[in-house]
Structure formats: structure tokens, C-alpha cells
Design a protein around this motif. Sequence first.
Motif, PDB file in Angstrom:
ATOM      1  N   ARG A 149    -109.131 -68.817  30.873  1.00  0.00           N
ATOM      2  CA  ARG A 149    -108.145 -69.503  30.050  1.00  0.00           C
ATOM      3  C   ARG A 149    -107.856 -68.634  28.830  1.00  0.00           C
ATOM      4  N   LYS A 162    -102.970 -71.162  32.833  1.00  0.00           N
ATOM      5  CA  LYS A 162    -104.131 -71.290  31.955  1.00  0.00           C
ATOM      6  C   LYS A 162    -103.935 -70.564  30.631  1.00  0.00           C
ATOM      7  N   GLN A 168    -101.085 -78.099  31.595  1.00  0.00           N
ATOM      8  CA  GLN A 168    -100.788 -76.872  32.324  1.00  0.00           C
ATOM      9  C   GLN A 168     -99.409 -76.333  31.956  1.00  0.00           C
TER      10      GLN A 168
END
Length: 235
Positions: free
Chosen positions: A169, A185, A208
Motif C-alpha cells: 500500500r 492500493k 479503493q
Amino acid sequence: LDKLFNSFAFKKLGCIPIALTESLAKDTNKYYGINNTIVVNNGIDVGRFADSLITKPEAKQRLGVPDDVFVVGHVGRFSPQKNHRFIIEVFGEVVKAKPKSCLILVGEGELRDDTTRIVQKMGIESKVKFLGIREDIPEILRSMDVFILPSLHEGFPLSLIEAQAAGVRCVVSDAIDREVMLTDKIVALGLDESPESWCAAILCPPAQQIPFGDLDDYDIKKVSERLLQLYKEDS
């Protein structure tokens, strides 16, 4: 002199410029007064980063980090544009909210000593690892829970492509070209946002995102084929 030489090469000698992104291609065309700049992405071995042979706990263990520690990481030269002071300020907020955290910094550069002093002044040196220049970047990325890149400006952040390929991420500055935001991410924040806001984005995954590009387009095999085809067409 550089502009004069390149303008002559592009306009009189038939040389074709290549840029790494569409926005850089537009800037090149505008700067030199041409319209034929070609975009070819910078490539990485996607498989090397995506198919790590070790687990996250194993990757953390190799770095001496317990499995239950939250890892924030950055890969980049210690230079003004990488904004390490802000990284440390953001991580300071992360530690307040999540004491069992660790910051991993990979790279060398002229501001490493300054960054070390900032870390010491904040009293968080036990939570920051300076790893220097490393060859095992895929394994180091595997250990990270979040990759942070608050750059003041970027031409083409290859480290960000690698982090996304590794499935990490990412929290990055909105100064970075959106064309290299390739997974759901990743989140971009303004550098005028407070360290607390960056901390919140790091600790609380946002909804998202919609990728702006395709990670496969940055695979070195595809990029090599693209370059080979261009040279064949020109021969």
C-alpha cells in the motif's frame, strides 16, 4: 546550448525524442516546438517484485523487526526532493498513534546525516532503521505495510513502480505524475496537508482507488520489445 543542440537534432537530423510519460512527452513537444515525442515507459522486472519467495514475517525477521510491528518504508536518495524531513515528521505522528511501529529508510545521499540528527532530536532513533544501499529491495518491500513517498517533485519514481509491483500500500504526494499510480492500493495527498493527515492515510486504508495505468505496461520485457520495435521501424 542543450536546447539548441536538441532542437537541431530533432528538427534537422530526424532524431526522435523518447519520454517516460504522456505528460513529459507533452512538455518535451512544447519545449522544443515539435510534435513527435514517443512515450516508452521505464521498465522493471515485475515478476521479481510480485513473486517474492519469502513471507512478510520472514522479511521482517531478516531486518530484525518483530512480526507485530507496523512497518512504514521509503526507498530513495537522501536529497531535498525526497522530502525526508517530512517523512520523519509523519512517522512521528504514526508512533504516537501506533507505538509498535518502525520506519525503514533505504538509500544514501547528502542529507542522510541531517535526517539522522532529526530522528535523534525527536527521540525515535530506536524505531528508525537506516539500511543504506541494498540489493535485496524486493525482500525489503515485502516487509513493509506502507510505502511513503512525499516527494516535492519527481521525474519518474521507479521505486514507486517497484512498491506497487510488490503489492505494498502506498501513500504518496500529489506532485507525482498520476500515470504511475497503477494499483488500487495507492493514495495521493497534498504536501500542504499536515503530518497528522498523512498519518491518518497511512494507518487507515482509504476506499479503493481507480488506477490510472496498468502495471503490466511497466514490465521490462514489454518495454524492451517496444524499444526494439521502434528501432526496427526507424532502420
